[in-house]
Scaffold this motif. Structure first.
Motif, PDB file in Angstrom:
ATOM      1  N   VAL A  66      -8.560  44.309  -0.022  1.00  0.00           N
ATOM      2  CA  VAL A  66      -8.687  44.740  -1.413  1.00  0.00           C
ATOM      3  C   VAL A  66     -10.128  45.191  -1.639  1.00  0.00           C
ATOM      4  O   VAL A  66     -11.030  44.361  -1.724  1.00  0.00           O
ATOM      5  N   LEU A  68     -13.411  46.245  -3.508  1.00  0.00           N
ATOM      6  CA  LEU A  68     -13.980  45.963  -4.836  1.00  0.00           C
ATOM      7  C   LEU A  68     -15.342  46.628  -4.893  1.00  0.00           C
ATOM      8  O   LEU A  68     -16.230  46.311  -4.100  1.00  0.00           O
ATOM      9  N   ASN A  69     -15.497  47.565  -5.785  1.00  0.00           N
ATOM     10  CA  ASN A  69     -16.726  48.370  -5.817  1.00  0.00           C
ATOM     11  C   ASN A  69     -17.750  47.833  -6.803  1.00  0.00           C
ATOM     12  O   ASN A  69     -17.409  47.357  -7.874  1.00  0.00           O
ATOM     13  N   PHE A  70     -19.023  47.948  -6.397  1.00  0.00           N
ATOM     14  CA  PHE A  70     -20.128  47.605  -7.284  1.00  0.00           C
ATOM     15  C   PHE A  70     -21.295  48.513  -6.928  1.00  0.00           C
ATOM     16  O   PHE A  70     -21.721  48.547  -5.775  1.00  0.00           O
ATOM     17  N   ILE A  73     -20.979  50.464  -3.774  1.00  0.00           N
ATOM     18  CA  ILE A  73     -20.702  49.761  -2.506  1.00  0.00           C
ATOM     19  C   ILE A  73     -19.279  49.218  -2.527  1.00  0.00           C
ATOM     20  O   ILE A  73     -18.829  48.690  -3.542  1.00  0.00           O
ATOM     21  N   PHE A  75     -17.111  46.442  -1.461  1.00  0.00           N
ATOM     22  CA  PHE A  75     -16.931  45.109  -0.891  1.00  0.00           C
ATOM     23  C   PHE A  75     -15.458  44.950  -0.524  1.00  0.00           C
ATOM     24  O   PHE A  75     -14.596  45.477  -1.219  1.00  0.00           O
ATOM     25  N   LEU A  77     -12.345  42.472   0.030  1.00  0.00           N
ATOM     26  CA  LEU A  77     -11.819  41.138  -0.243  1.00  0.00           C
ATOM     27  C   LEU A  77     -10.444  40.975   0.404  1.00  0.00           C
ATOM     28  O   LEU A  77      -9.687  41.937   0.494  1.00  0.00           O
ATOM     29  N   GLY A  79      -6.598  40.151   0.593  1.00  0.00           N
ATOM     30  CA  GLY A  79      -5.473  40.150  -0.349  1.00  0.00           C
ATOM     31  C   GLY A  79      -4.381  39.223   0.136  1.00  0.00           C
ATOM     32  O   GLY A  79      -4.622  38.047   0.370  1.00  0.00           O
ATOM     33  N   ASN A  80      -3.207  39.761   0.344  1.00  0.00           N
ATOM     34  CA  ASN A  80      -2.068  38.951   0.778  1.00  0.00           C
ATOM     35  C   ASN A  80      -1.818  39.143   2.271  1.00  0.00           C
ATOM     36  O   ASN A  80      -2.374  40.048   2.887  1.00  0.00           O
TER      37      ASN A  80
END
Lengths: 220, 279
Positions: A66, A68-70, A73, A75, A77, A79-80
């Motif tokens: 999954v 996840l942008n910040f 960038i 990142f 993560l 998931g399932n």
């Protein structure tokens, strides 16, 4: 701190002597259960048929990613969980001359759904499973991978050719399953298979930690 | 003061503002349980009871007596459905849930002065939307043998306040539990609980049958709408999850007990380095 001398050729060989390496031939399909009982289709779990398995793959498992942008960038993560390829797991059989193994799989697909009579079964319980056993150099089974809820999705076409020099015919069977689990050395699983009907048959729930020794018949 | 306006605060403090922001993002999203990203697939639904008026779906049932529609179901099949719907570990045939929106009618007033925008005004809160439950069509049909007659029961008896033991009582409480993982070998934590009070079904969607093509599970999901009086939301009931979660993230050696593990093979390293315990 890592020491480069720990990674020298001497350590490398010592490690190989102790742990060996896995060989591609050190597997067998040791148990197949359709979930329909002993007679449907007849002979699916017979040793004569399981000996005809030529090749297959140990199935994979992955965790979906999954992003996840910040600030641009990405990142990553977890998931399932997914059992990649669980809808199309292939196994190749060497065919006996009278195609017994192919006929068994044809009968299995018909038992699942018969288009002529609309008879069939949608029940995919844990009584339907396939066991792949892995062996070491001493012939001991160290791991068993159990594919739960297994059923054939495709019984492959056969290649015949009068111009060949006696090549044997193979048949690829594609199976689907829900998920797999591993049993064996230090592995924990909450389901145990008792294949012999005289011992109760089917799947038993337990918190058994399995040892490394294998039953000669079932591989479990 | 002029410097402070021109430059980030790190100009004088020596702490990079950008670094602090980056670190704070990582801390919140990856090291702090309460602010880590939630997994939207971890949830289940519970329905506390089925109206008594739906029992005995034979000729003795009031819905069948009054008609015009008739429902004929064997007692054992009904018991199967009722038990499954009210299972305390979750109702397994609910495939999806649409939680209701909420909004207030707010905006700028129409009255303007001298060409300027009107001031902000807020009116009443918008009526809460219905709860949508997507139900899996099973061999013994829940939508057709439970939800449909339930809707008829609602139409006949209405929502007049009656005791739960009354045969005309047709409401239930629907609980939706959302879970969050806390660590390997640890049961997920109930991170959020919705409770919808005085709930009852109000519609079952159309369901098309056809002979063409193959089918997928999606074809067997039927949408149902439920009304309710109000809801209650409950936050996670553990206060120390973040510490457990943070320890797990920062000290990867912490693993479940040997008996709970699914991996690991080589001799002496098999023992757990530490325990993960959620109290």
């Amino acid at each position: 701190m890592a020491d480069i001398t720990d990674y020298d050729i001497e350590h490398f060989y010592d490690n190989l002597i102790v742990r060996e390496v896995a060989r591609k031939h050190q597997f067998r399909v040791t148990s197949i259960s359709t979930g329909f009982g002993q007679d449907v289709p007849e002979g699916i779990n017979d040793l004569e048929n399981k000996l005809l398995v030529e090749s297959t793959t140990l199935p994979s498992r992955n965790v979906t990613n999954v992003p996840l942008n910040f600030h641009g960038i990405k990142f990553n993560l977890p998931g399932n969980a997914e059992y990649t390829g669980s809808d199309a797991w292939n196994v190749t059989f060497r065919l006996d001359q009278q195609l017994n193994i192919r006929r068994i799989f044809e009968d299995w697909t018909t038992a699942i759904f018969d288009d002529r009579t609309t008879a069939g079964s949608i029940v995919r319980s844990n009584d339907a499973y396939l066991v792949i056993s892995l062996f070491d150099q001493m012939g001991g089974s160290h791991d068993q991978y159990v594919l739960w809820g297994v059923y054939p999705t495709e019984v492959g076409a056969l290649d015949y050719d009068v111009g060949t020099d006696g090549d044997y015919v193979t048949c690829q069977v594609t199976l689907a399953y829900h998920y797999w689990s591993r049993q064996g050395t230090n592995a924990f699983n909450n389901r145990a298979i008792v294949v012999d009907p005289a011992e109760g048959g089917g799947v038993q729930n337990s918190a058994t930690t399995f040892g490394g020794s294998a039953n000669a018949e079932t591989g479990l | 003061m002029a410097d402070y306006i021109k430059f980030p605060f790190s100009y004088r403090s020596g702490v990079s503002e950008g670094q602090a922001r980056f670190d704070e993002f990582e801390r919140l999203l990856f090291h702090n349980w309460n602010t880590a990203l939630a997994n939207p697939t971890l949830w289940f639904v519970m329905i506390d009871s089925i109206p008594r008026g739906l029992r005995y779906m034979d000729s003795s049932n009031i819905i069948n007596k009054e008609g015009p529609n008739q429902y004929d179901q064997l007692a054992n099949n009904q018991e199967n459905i009722f038990t499954m719907m009210t299972n305390r570990i979750g109702c397994m045939i609910v495939h999806g849930v649409d939680l209701p929106m909420i909004q207030v009618d707010a905006g700028r007033a129409k009255t303007t002065m001298g060409g300027y925008y009107g001031g902000l005004v807020a009116n009443e809160i918008e009526e809460q939307n219905t709860l949508q439950l997507e139900i899996r069509e099973t061999q013994s049909s829940v939508t057709d043998f439970l939800i449909r007659p339930w809707i008829e029961l609602v139409a006949k008896n209405g929502f007049v306040a009656r005791p739960a033991g009354d045969d005309r009582y047709c409401k239930c409480r629907i609980t939706i539990v959302q879970l969050g993982v806390a660590g390997p070998g640890t049961d997920p934590i109930k991170r959020k609980i919705w409770q919808f009070y005085d709930a009852a079904p109000s519609s079952v969607a159309n369901n098309r049958l056809a002979h063409d093509g193959t089918w997928s599970a999606n074809d067997q999901f039927i949408n149902t709408s439920w009304v309710y009086s109000h809801y209650k939301m409950t936050d996670v009931r553990f206060e120390n999850v973040s510490e457990v979660y943070k320890a797990h993230v920062e000290y990867g050696g912490i693993r479940p007990q040997t008996g709970q593990r699914t991996s690991g093979r080589i001799g002496s390293s098999d023992g757990p380095v530490g325990d993960i315990v959620v109290v």
